[in-house]
Design an enzyme around this catalytic site. Structure first.
Site, PDB file in Angstrom:
ATOM      1  NE  ARG A 137      51.308  -0.481  18.091  1.00 60.69           N
ATOM      2  CZ  ARG A 137      50.803  -0.904  16.915  1.00 60.69           C
ATOM      3  NH1 ARG A 137      51.090  -2.095  16.437  1.00 60.69           N
ATOM      4  NH2 ARG A 137      50.009  -0.115  16.219  1.00 60.69           N
ATOM      5  CE1 TYR A 170      59.237  -7.239  41.765  1.00 60.70           C
ATOM      6  CE2 TYR A 170      57.657  -7.616  40.012  1.00 60.70           C
ATOM      7  CZ  TYR A 170      58.360  -6.748  40.819  1.00 60.70           C
ATOM      8  OH  TYR A 170      58.177  -5.407  40.680  1.00 60.70           O
ATOM      9  CG  ASP A 194      61.952 -13.178  36.508  1.00 62.77           C
ATOM     10  OD1 ASP A 194      63.058 -12.630  36.305  1.00 62.77           O
ATOM     11  OD2 ASP A 194      60.989 -12.593  37.045  1.00 62.77           O
ATOM     12  CE  LYS A 233      63.484  -4.490  39.209  1.00 60.81           C
ATOM     13  NZ  LYS A 233      62.731  -5.718  39.327  1.00 60.81           N
TER      14      LYS A 233
HETATM   15  C1  LIG Z   1      61.419  -6.178  39.071  1.00 65.27           C
HETATM   16  C2  LIG Z   1      61.145  -7.566  38.735  1.00 65.27           C
HETATM   17  C3  LIG Z   1      60.173  -7.896  37.791  1.00 65.27           C
HETATM   18  C4  LIG Z   1      59.312  -6.844  37.114  1.00 65.27           C
HETATM   19  O1  LIG Z   1      60.030  -6.036  36.250  1.00 65.27           O
HETATM   20  P1  LIG Z   1      59.654  -4.502  35.946  1.00 65.27           P
HETATM   21  O2  LIG Z   1      60.745  -4.052  35.044  1.00 65.27           O
HETATM   22  O3  LIG Z   1      59.606  -3.789  37.259  1.00 65.27           O
HETATM   23  O4  LIG Z   1      58.321  -4.517  35.294  1.00 65.27           O
HETATM   24  C5  LIG Z   1      59.989  -9.231  37.487  1.00 65.27           C
HETATM   25  N1  LIG Z   1      60.713 -10.198  38.097  1.00 65.27           N
HETATM   26  C6  LIG Z   1      61.657  -9.914  39.007  1.00 65.27           C
HETATM   27  C7  LIG Z   1      62.424 -11.017  39.642  1.00 65.27           C
HETATM   28  C8  LIG Z   1      61.902  -8.588  39.371  1.00 65.27           C
HETATM   29  O5  LIG Z   1      62.825  -8.316  40.302  1.00 65.27           O
END
Ligand SMILES: *Cc1c(COP(=O)(O)O)cnc(C)c1O
Length: 385
Positions: free
Chosen positions: A50, A102, A174, A199
């Site tokens: 962890r 998001y 982000d 992504k």
């Molecule tokens: C998908 C996404 C998230 C969340 O990420 P996960 O891996 O699905 O938890 C956060 N911000 C953006 C812009 C995203 O496209």
């Protein structure tokens, strides 16, 4: 490797070296929870998975290299990464967030963190004065997402980072939509960069994982403490898959951007389409900022069919054959989504419509297939409305 490598080499070698045990070129998948100690406390830097795991460490070094950061941290998902960042703050603290973000980020802010006494102000960050107007002594974090999801607005990171510096407020970006290939927020002055590596970074729609990179040692220590205490860490297999994906990030992003440009142009010229949201167009309201801040414009596009009702949008997304109707984005395969009923369903209708997420909106994640197949697929689906 001591030499600082250029981006297209850092994807492959950044923070990586052959494994010490047998020279394995890829980091082994250290599928272990614990590590043998010679005597209590006498170990090789790893005690419990962890806290640390060698496969995860390799990935953490990789994201640090790609974002030009000093430290990387890996999490079980993008949301786990965001959760860890926001947990640094205390009840009564205030956060300024971009208003077009998001759906899951909006949900964790409003339905989880507001419950714990954090106050979140949602602001249109295309207007820097609107951000400055929300700052007070309690403001601790500015949360930026750019390009925004799904409206493809672009936020100018530099002036927001300066505002943060002037008021001693942490600025987090982000960077999921752009990936470090298109944009590097730490270089623009941000304190924290966060990714849903699910992504573009992992890039093959086979892993859920989150990544963070920072420069500041104390900030890294705080985040690592919460990472270990809360425990939302990824397993070694997922770290391995993400590392493998990252090795081709630069060539994938190049193709995503080329295909994205071709499809955005096709849609814009199509008489059945009302509006196309893509920051590469010179008449996009933030095109200048996008051009300065990003290397190219990526493969994320949203569009509104003429007459823009829900039935038309649904008809198009149901009729696509090469594009897959699915949530998520950033994989090698092209995906189409209907934000109002999929990714953004957790945002109240009047809130999402204010930022443009209307029932007729369709979002595309353009993959790296032959672009002619993608255009023909869109053409046949659009001709049905
Ligand atoms: C998908 C996404 C998230 C969340 O990420 P996960 O891996 O699905 O938890 C956060 N911000 C953006 C812009 C995203 O496209």
């Amino acid at each position: 490797m001591d030499k600082k490598l250029r981006f297209n080499s850092a994807t492959i070698h950044g923070g990586q070296e052959p494994d010490k045990a047998y020279g394995s070129v890829m980091p082994p998948i250290y599928q272990t929870s614990t590590y043998a100690q010679k005597s209590p406390g006498d170990h090789q830097g790893y005690e419990y998975s962890r806290t640390h795991n060698p496969t995860r460490s390799a990935l953490e070094r990789s994201i640090a290299a790609l974002e030009n950061g000093k430290h990387g941290l890996a999490f079980a998902s993008g949301m786990a990464a965001m959760d860890t960042i926001v947990k640094m703050f205390d009840p009564g603290d205030e956060i300024i967030s971009v208003n077009d973000l998001y759906g899951g980020s909006y949900r964790i802010f409003t339905q989880i963190f507001e419950k714990y006494g954090l106050k979140i102000h949602f602001v249109d960050m295309q207007n820097i004065d609107a951000v400055a107007a929300q700052i007070n002594k309690k403001t601790k974090l500015i949360w930026v997402e750019t390009p925004t999801n799904p409206m493809m607005n672009v936020v100018d990171i530099k002036p927001i980072a300066s505002l943060g510096k002037a008021h001693d407020i942490i600025v987090a970006v982000d960077n999921t939509f752009a990936s470090p290939y298109l944009q590097q927020p730490l270089e623009l002055g941000a304190d924290i960069v966060m990714h849903s590596a699910t992504k573009y970074l992992a890039g093959h729609s086979d892993t859920v994982l989150g990544l963070v990179a920072v420069n500041d040692d104390a900030l890294h220590e705080k985040l690592a403490f919460i990472q270990n205490s809360s425990g939302a860490v990824p397993g070694p297999m997922d770290c391995f898959l993400t590392l493998r994906g990252i090795k081709t990030l630069h060539i994938r992003m190049q193709r995503h951007s080329e295909n994205g440009a071709a499809i955005a142009t096709f849609l814009k010229e199509n008489p059945k389409i009302e509006k196309v949201y893509w920051p590469g167009f010179s008449d996009h309201p933030n095109h200048k900022v996008a051009k300065a801040q990003m290397k190219s414009f990526g493969g994320m596009i949203s569009f509104l069919p003429k007459g823009g009702d829900k039935a038309k949008a649904i008809k198009i997304v149901e009729s696509l054959k090469v594009f897959t109707l699915a949530e998520s984005l950033g994989g090698v395969e092209s995906l189409a989504g209907h934000p109002a009923s999929m990714t953004h369903a957790s945002i109240p209708k009047e809130v999402r419509e204010k930022s443009g997420v209307v029932d007729g909106l369709i979002r595309l994640s353009v993959g790296i297939e032959d672009v002619q197949d993608l255009i023909e697929d869109l053409d046949q689906a659009i001709n049905l409305i």
